[in-house]
Write an enzyme that holds these catalytic residues in place. Structure first.
Site, PDB file in Angstrom:
ATOM      1  N   LYS A  33       0.857  -1.212   0.000  1.00  0.00           N
ATOM      2  CA  LYS A  33       0.000   0.000   0.000  1.00  0.00           C
ATOM      3  C   LYS A  33       0.882   1.248   0.000  1.00  0.00           C
ATOM      4  O   LYS A  33       0.648   2.181  -0.758  1.00  0.00           O
ATOM      5  CB  LYS A  33      -0.872   0.004   1.252  1.00  0.00           C
ATOM      6  CG  LYS A  33      -1.521   1.350   1.580  1.00  0.00           C
ATOM      7  CD  LYS A  33      -2.410   1.313   2.793  1.00  0.00           C
ATOM      8  CE  LYS A  33      -1.688   1.511   4.082  1.00  0.00           C
ATOM      9  NZ  LYS A  33      -1.335   2.896   4.411  1.00  0.00           N
ATOM     10  N   ASN A  34       1.935   1.240   0.841  1.00  0.00           N
ATOM     11  CA  ASN A  34       2.732   2.452   1.020  1.00  0.00           C
ATOM     12  C   ASN A  34       3.737   2.698  -0.087  1.00  0.00           C
ATOM     13  O   ASN A  34       4.423   3.716  -0.084  1.00  0.00           O
ATOM     14  CB  ASN A  34       3.410   2.449   2.400  1.00  0.00           C
ATOM     15  CG  ASN A  34       2.374   2.570   3.508  1.00  0.00           C
ATOM     16  OD1 ASN A  34       1.205   2.891   3.246  1.00  0.00           O
ATOM     17  ND2 ASN A  34       2.770   2.300   4.730  1.00  0.00           N
ATOM     18  N   CYS A 127      -5.476  11.547  12.484  1.00  0.00           N
ATOM     19  CA  CYS A 127      -6.204  10.277  12.549  1.00  0.00           C
ATOM     20  C   CYS A 127      -5.994   9.723  13.947  1.00  0.00           C
ATOM     21  O   CYS A 127      -5.398  10.370  14.801  1.00  0.00           O
ATOM     22  CB  CYS A 127      -5.697   9.316  11.482  1.00  0.00           C
ATOM     23  SG  CYS A 127      -4.000   8.834  11.778  1.00  0.00           S
ATOM     24  N   ARG A 132      -0.699  14.036  12.685  1.00  0.00           N
ATOM     25  CA  ARG A 132      -0.266  13.926  11.294  1.00  0.00           C
ATOM     26  C   ARG A 132      -0.071  15.306  10.629  1.00  0.00           C
ATOM     27  O   ARG A 132      -0.687  15.634   9.630  1.00  0.00           O
ATOM     28  CB  ARG A 132      -1.235  13.078  10.472  1.00  0.00           C
ATOM     29  CG  ARG A 132      -1.682  11.779  11.104  1.00  0.00           C
ATOM     30  CD  ARG A 132      -0.560  10.787  11.353  1.00  0.00           C
ATOM     31  NE  ARG A 132       0.059  10.262  10.164  1.00  0.00           N
ATOM     32  CZ  ARG A 132      -0.385   9.208   9.479  1.00  0.00           C
ATOM     33  NH1 ARG A 132      -1.485   8.622   9.857  1.00  0.00           N
ATOM     34  NH2 ARG A 132       0.259   8.793   8.402  1.00  0.00           N
ATOM     35  N   PRO A 133       0.716  16.192  11.217  1.00  0.00           N
ATOM     36  CA  PRO A 133       0.930  17.516  10.609  1.00  0.00           C
ATOM     37  C   PRO A 133       1.648  17.413   9.255  1.00  0.00           C
ATOM     38  O   PRO A 133       2.159  16.347   8.903  1.00  0.00           O
ATOM     39  CB  PRO A 133       1.816  18.233  11.627  1.00  0.00           C
ATOM     40  CG  PRO A 133       2.477  17.157  12.382  1.00  0.00           C
ATOM     41  CD  PRO A 133       1.543  15.995  12.411  1.00  0.00           C
ATOM     42  N   ILE A 134       1.683  18.506   8.505  1.00  0.00           N
ATOM     43  CA  ILE A 134       2.382  18.489   7.205  1.00  0.00           C
ATOM     44  C   ILE A 134       3.457  19.574   7.127  1.00  0.00           C
ATOM     45  O   ILE A 134       3.888  19.966   6.038  1.00  0.00           O
ATOM     46  CB  ILE A 134       1.384  18.641   6.029  1.00  0.00           C
ATOM     47  CG1 ILE A 134       0.611  19.965   6.130  1.00  0.00           C
ATOM     48  CG2 ILE A 134       0.443  17.447   5.952  1.00  0.00           C
ATOM     49  CD1 ILE A 134      -0.178  20.281   4.861  1.00  0.00           C
ATOM     50  N   ASP A 135       3.889  20.049   8.301  1.00  0.00           N
ATOM     51  CA  ASP A 135       4.890  21.138   8.308  1.00  0.00           C
ATOM     52  C   ASP A 135       6.183  20.750   7.591  1.00  0.00           C
ATOM     53  O   ASP A 135       6.794  21.583   6.909  1.00  0.00           O
ATOM     54  CB  ASP A 135       5.191  21.576   9.750  1.00  0.00           C
ATOM     55  CG  ASP A 135       5.652  20.402  10.607  1.00  0.00           C
ATOM     56  OD1 ASP A 135       4.965  19.359  10.590  1.00  0.00           O
ATOM     57  OD2 ASP A 135       6.716  20.486  11.246  1.00  0.00           O
ATOM     58  N   LEU A 136       6.586  19.480   7.694  1.00  0.00           N
ATOM     59  CA  LEU A 136       7.843  19.060   7.039  1.00  0.00           C
ATOM     60  C   LEU A 136       7.663  19.027   5.511  1.00  0.00           C
ATOM     61  O   LEU A 136       8.573  19.381   4.757  1.00  0.00           O
ATOM     62  CB  LEU A 136       8.284  17.693   7.557  1.00  0.00           C
ATOM     63  CG  LEU A 136       8.642  17.649   9.052  1.00  0.00           C
ATOM     64  CD1 LEU A 136       8.827  16.204   9.519  1.00  0.00           C
ATOM     65  CD2 LEU A 136       9.892  18.470   9.347  1.00  0.00           C
ATOM     66  N   ASP A 316       4.780   0.582  11.908  1.00  0.00           N
ATOM     67  CA  ASP A 316       3.578  -0.112  11.414  1.00  0.00           C
ATOM     68  C   ASP A 316       3.525  -1.568  11.854  1.00  0.00           C
ATOM     69  O   ASP A 316       2.527  -2.241  11.610  1.00  0.00           O
ATOM     70  CB  ASP A 316       3.522  -0.042   9.880  1.00  0.00           C
ATOM     71  CG  ASP A 316       3.300   1.370   9.399  1.00  0.00           C
ATOM     72  OD1 ASP A 316       3.506   1.627   8.206  1.00  0.00           O
ATOM     73  OD2 ASP A 316       2.950   2.227  10.239  1.00  0.00           O
ATOM     74  N   ARG A 408      -8.278  -0.845   4.866  1.00  0.00           N
ATOM     75  CA  ARG A 408      -7.461   0.226   4.282  1.00  0.00           C
ATOM     76  C   ARG A 408      -6.107  -0.321   3.841  1.00  0.00           C
ATOM     77  O   ARG A 408      -5.503   0.200   2.903  1.00  0.00           O
ATOM     78  CB  ARG A 408      -7.248   1.357   5.301  1.00  0.00           C
ATOM     79  CG  ARG A 408      -8.484   2.181   5.615  1.00  0.00           C
ATOM     80  CD  ARG A 408      -8.110   3.402   6.439  1.00  0.00           C
ATOM     81  NE  ARG A 408      -6.921   4.011   5.863  1.00  0.00           N
ATOM     82  CZ  ARG A 408      -5.969   4.574   6.606  1.00  0.00           C
ATOM     83  NH1 ARG A 408      -6.074   4.608   7.918  1.00  0.00           N
ATOM     84  NH2 ARG A 408      -4.905   5.124   6.033  1.00  0.00           N
TER      85      ARG A 408
HETATM   86  C1  EPZ Z   1       4.068   6.943   6.111  1.00  0.00           C
HETATM   87  O1  EPZ Z   1       3.258   7.929   6.724  1.00  0.00           O
HETATM   88  C2  EPZ Z   1       3.191   5.706   6.011  1.00  0.00           C
HETATM   89  N1  EPZ Z   1       2.022   5.988   5.169  1.00  0.00           N
HETATM   90  C3  EPZ Z   1       2.742   5.284   7.411  1.00  0.00           C
HETATM   91  O2  EPZ Z   1       1.993   4.077   7.282  1.00  0.00           O
HETATM   92  C4  EPZ Z   1       3.992   4.983   8.243  1.00  0.00           C
HETATM   93  O3  EPZ Z   1       3.608   4.658   9.558  1.00  0.00           O
HETATM   94  C5  EPZ Z   1       4.887   6.233   8.269  1.00  0.00           C
HETATM   95  O4  EPZ Z   1       5.223   6.625   6.916  1.00  0.00           O
HETATM   96  C6  EPZ Z   1       6.190   5.974   9.015  1.00  0.00           C
HETATM   97  O5  EPZ Z   1       6.883   4.922   8.415  1.00  0.00           O
HETATM   98  C7  EPZ Z   1       2.168   5.957   3.820  1.00  0.00           C
HETATM   99  O6  EPZ Z   1       3.251   5.765   3.295  1.00  0.00           O
HETATM  100  C8  EPZ Z   1       0.911   6.169   3.026  1.00  0.00           C
HETATM  101  P1  EPZ Z   1       5.988  10.367   8.347  1.00  0.00           P
HETATM  102  P2  EPZ Z   1       3.786   9.460   6.800  1.00  0.00           P
HETATM  103  O7  EPZ Z   1       5.795  11.628   7.598  1.00  0.00           O
HETATM  104  O8  EPZ Z   1       4.471   9.823   5.543  1.00  0.00           O
HETATM  105  C9  EPZ Z   1       5.569  13.449  11.896  1.00  0.00           C
HETATM  106  C10 EPZ Z   1       0.223   2.602   7.705  1.00  0.00           C
HETATM  107  O9  EPZ Z   1      -0.216   2.040   8.736  1.00  0.00           O
HETATM  108  N2  EPZ Z   1       5.450  14.455  10.822  1.00  0.00           N
HETATM  109  O10 EPZ Z   1       7.290   9.653   8.244  1.00  0.00           O
HETATM  110  O11 EPZ Z   1       2.652  10.308   7.252  1.00  0.00           O
HETATM  111  C11 EPZ Z   1       4.343  12.567  11.953  1.00  0.00           C
HETATM  112  O12 EPZ Z   1       3.322  13.180  12.709  1.00  0.00           O
HETATM  113  C12 EPZ Z   1       0.633   4.055   7.747  1.00  0.00           C
HETATM  114  O13 EPZ Z   1       0.394   2.022   6.615  1.00  0.00           O
HETATM  115  C13 EPZ Z   1       5.502  15.805  11.165  1.00  0.00           C
HETATM  116  O14 EPZ Z   1       5.639  16.163  12.341  1.00  0.00           O
HETATM  117  O15 EPZ Z   1       4.846   9.340   7.970  1.00  0.00           O
HETATM  118  C14 EPZ Z   1       4.862  11.334  12.603  1.00  0.00           C
HETATM  119  O16 EPZ Z   1       4.892  11.530  13.994  1.00  0.00           O
HETATM  120  C15 EPZ Z   1       0.435   4.665   9.124  1.00  0.00           C
HETATM  121  N3  EPZ Z   1       5.378  16.715  10.173  1.00  0.00           N
HETATM  122  C16 EPZ Z   1       6.296  11.230  12.067  1.00  0.00           C
HETATM  123  O17 EPZ Z   1       6.635  12.538  11.597  1.00  0.00           O
HETATM  124  C17 EPZ Z   1       5.222  16.354   8.863  1.00  0.00           C
HETATM  125  O18 EPZ Z   1       5.145  17.244   7.995  1.00  0.00           O
HETATM  126  C18 EPZ Z   1       6.454  10.236  10.930  1.00  0.00           C
HETATM  127  O19 EPZ Z   1       5.623  10.647   9.877  1.00  0.00           O
HETATM  128  C19 EPZ Z   1       5.168  14.984   8.541  1.00  0.00           C
HETATM  129  C20 EPZ Z   1       5.283  14.043   9.535  1.00  0.00           C
END
Ligand code: EPZ
Length: 427
Positions: A33-34, A127, A132-136, A316, A408
């Site tokens: 999926k990812n 969720c 799940r912020p998007i600041d990065l 995960d 999902r």
């Molecule tokens: C991806 O999510 C995966 N989803 C997640 O899988 C997985 O758990 C995660 O990577 C970590 O490996 C998909 O690929 C679709 P991150 P993503 O950005 O990209 C924080 C599943 O069960 N963060 O690496 O959202 C965030 O809140 C799902 O299949 C910020 O603070 O993960 C988290 O604490 C769940 N600001 C951490 O970083 C941002 O802008 C890791 O998030 C982005 C993230």
């Protein structure tokens, strides 16, 4: 697979599991999926059609297809083959209702900027597992010269001044890395992304973009180089196998003291999972893309599990391993370093007789001799799968409600577990 539209309150589904059956069998792992979700987003980097092979029937994949259709792309699913024809894409504005439905809609930011030098997306909601912020994501795009305005829950991006350059991430975010990669693909010159996520799915995205004629290198290390190209072509591509589905099935066999052989497993990307299962006295055999697991009659507690970005232990798989620990001999400590709220299923496990104490990002699990079936509820994708795993070994019947969360990320989990000998039905 018929997707139950959840906005009309139609019937939700549940998984009914009768525990105590030792799993013993074989399964071939499907695509991840990812990997599929960012690759679907990247398909709009070209006007030519792309065909994805062996696509899993997952609700997140279906919703991503709906998003592409709403932007003007044609998306056709024939069994497990998905054909995306992006030439009709005329909008750079993400549909609000769909964007809120799945977080991965944020992956459209990079490709829309690459195609239109403009993008408007809704702030994807948080969720169950975290804010799940998007600041990065936005910080990475700003370092590429994108003007970002956040207003009224919307994100307006103006990429007219985008240029190649250097991006440094404060944290190796998977999604932010993928967005920056896709945004840079058509930027003239070389863009270097530093302190990036190293997940295998990012390497798969690199392979897909290069199959389209892109020039990306370094995925899997902490620096990625994107050399801009003027245009890309469509591709026929088979995304990588799903290491989390594979790990979940290993955990299912392990909790029942069983045996499993997985074909098409991405073993080289699963070493942290194998090592933790070996700590619990499972015997793991692996060669190329085949892994076997023989579980002991009773698992031994792992002293500690800390989730980390890849190649550390994957978040995960944390909830599945915590579930194994509830029946293991001894006490385990689980620390969730990636998401802020990923012990959502601990309450239901304790209702089944487990002994889990959660304190912030740490859970202390004292192994018990038995779990007892009861009605429980999935609250997120991996937590739901973990409750189903608990049901496999619980006395009596376990009913996991809100099974749509599991759908999902698992293409009929009940079929996989039945094939391995479990007594499990969807109702
Ligand atoms: C991806 O999510 C995966 N989803 C997640 O899988 C997985 O758990 C995660 O990577 C970590 O490996 C998909 O690929 C679709 P991150 P993503 O950005 O990209 C924080 C599943 O069960 N963060 O690496 O959202 C965030 O809140 C799902 O299949 C910020 O603070 O993960 C988290 O604490 C769940 N600001 C951490 O970083 C941002 O802008 C890791 O998030 C982005 C993230």
């Amino acid at each position: 697979m018929q997707y139950v539209k959840l906005d009309g309150g139609e019937k939700m589904s549940s998984l009914r599991i009768r525990g105590g059956r030792r799993l013993d069998g074989e399964w071939t792992v499907g695509c991840a999926k990812n990997a599929v979700l960012p690759i679907m987003a990247a398909s709009i980097l070209s006007d030519d059609p792309t065909t994805l092979l062996d696509c899993p029937n997952l609700s997140d994949v279906k919703y991503m297809g709906d998003i592409l259709r709403t932007l003007g792309s044609e998306v056709e699913e024939r069994g497990h083959e998905m054909r995306i024809d992006p030439q009709g894409i005329s909008s750079f504005e993400m549909p609000d209702d769909l964007a809120k439905r799945i977080r991965s809609s944020i992956f459209m930011l990079g490709p829309l900027l690459s195609r239109f030098r403009k993008a408007t997306v809704t702030f994807p909601g948080g969720c169950e597992i975290g804010m799940r912020p998007i600041d990065l994501h936005l910080a990475g795009l700003r370092q590429l010269g994108v003007q970002v305005r956040e207003e009224g829950g919307m994100v307006y991006c103006d990429g007219s001044g985008m240029r190649c350059g250097s991006v440094h991430f404060d944290y190796p975010s998977v999604g932010a890395t993928e967005n920056a990669m896709m945004a840079a693909v058509t930027l003239r010159g070389k863009t270097y992304l530093h302190n990036v996520a190293r997940e295998p799915e990012i390497m798969d995205l690199q392979y897909f973009i290069n199959a389209m004629g892109g020039k990306v290198s370094g995925a899997g290390t902490n620096t990625i180089c994107v050399e801009g190209v003027t245009s890309l072509r469509g591709a026929v591509y088979r995304p990588m196998p799903d290491r989390i589905v594979a790990g979940t099935l290993l955990a299912a066999a392990a909790i029942t003291g069983g045996y499993i052989r997985l074909n098409n497993a991405p073993c080289k990307d699963m070493l942290a999972i194998f090592s933790k299962l070996q700590e619990m006295d499972c015997v793991i055999g692996e060669k190329n893309t085949v892994v076997t697991l023989h579980a002991p009659k009773r698992l031994r507690a792992f002293p500690q599990l800390q989730t980390q970005p890849h190649p550390g232990f994957p978040t995960d798989m944390q909830v599945q391993m915590l579930t194994l620990a509830t029946l293991a001999k001894g006490t385990s400590i689980v620390v969730e370093n990636v998401f802020e709220n990923r012990f959502t299923h601990a309450g239901d496990l304790n209702r089944m007789g487990a002994n889990v104490v959660v304190n912030g990002r740490m859970a202390i699990v004292q192994g018990v001799d038995a779990l007892y079936g009861t009605k429980v509820q999935a609250r997120d994708l991996r937590g739901g799968a973990a409750l189903a795993i608990a049901g496999l070994q619980a006395h009596g019947e376990t009913i996991v409600d809100q099974a749509h969360f599991i759908d999902r990320g698992y293409d009929h989990l009940e079929d996989m577990l039945s094939a391995l000998g479990a007594d499990i039905h969807r109702e």
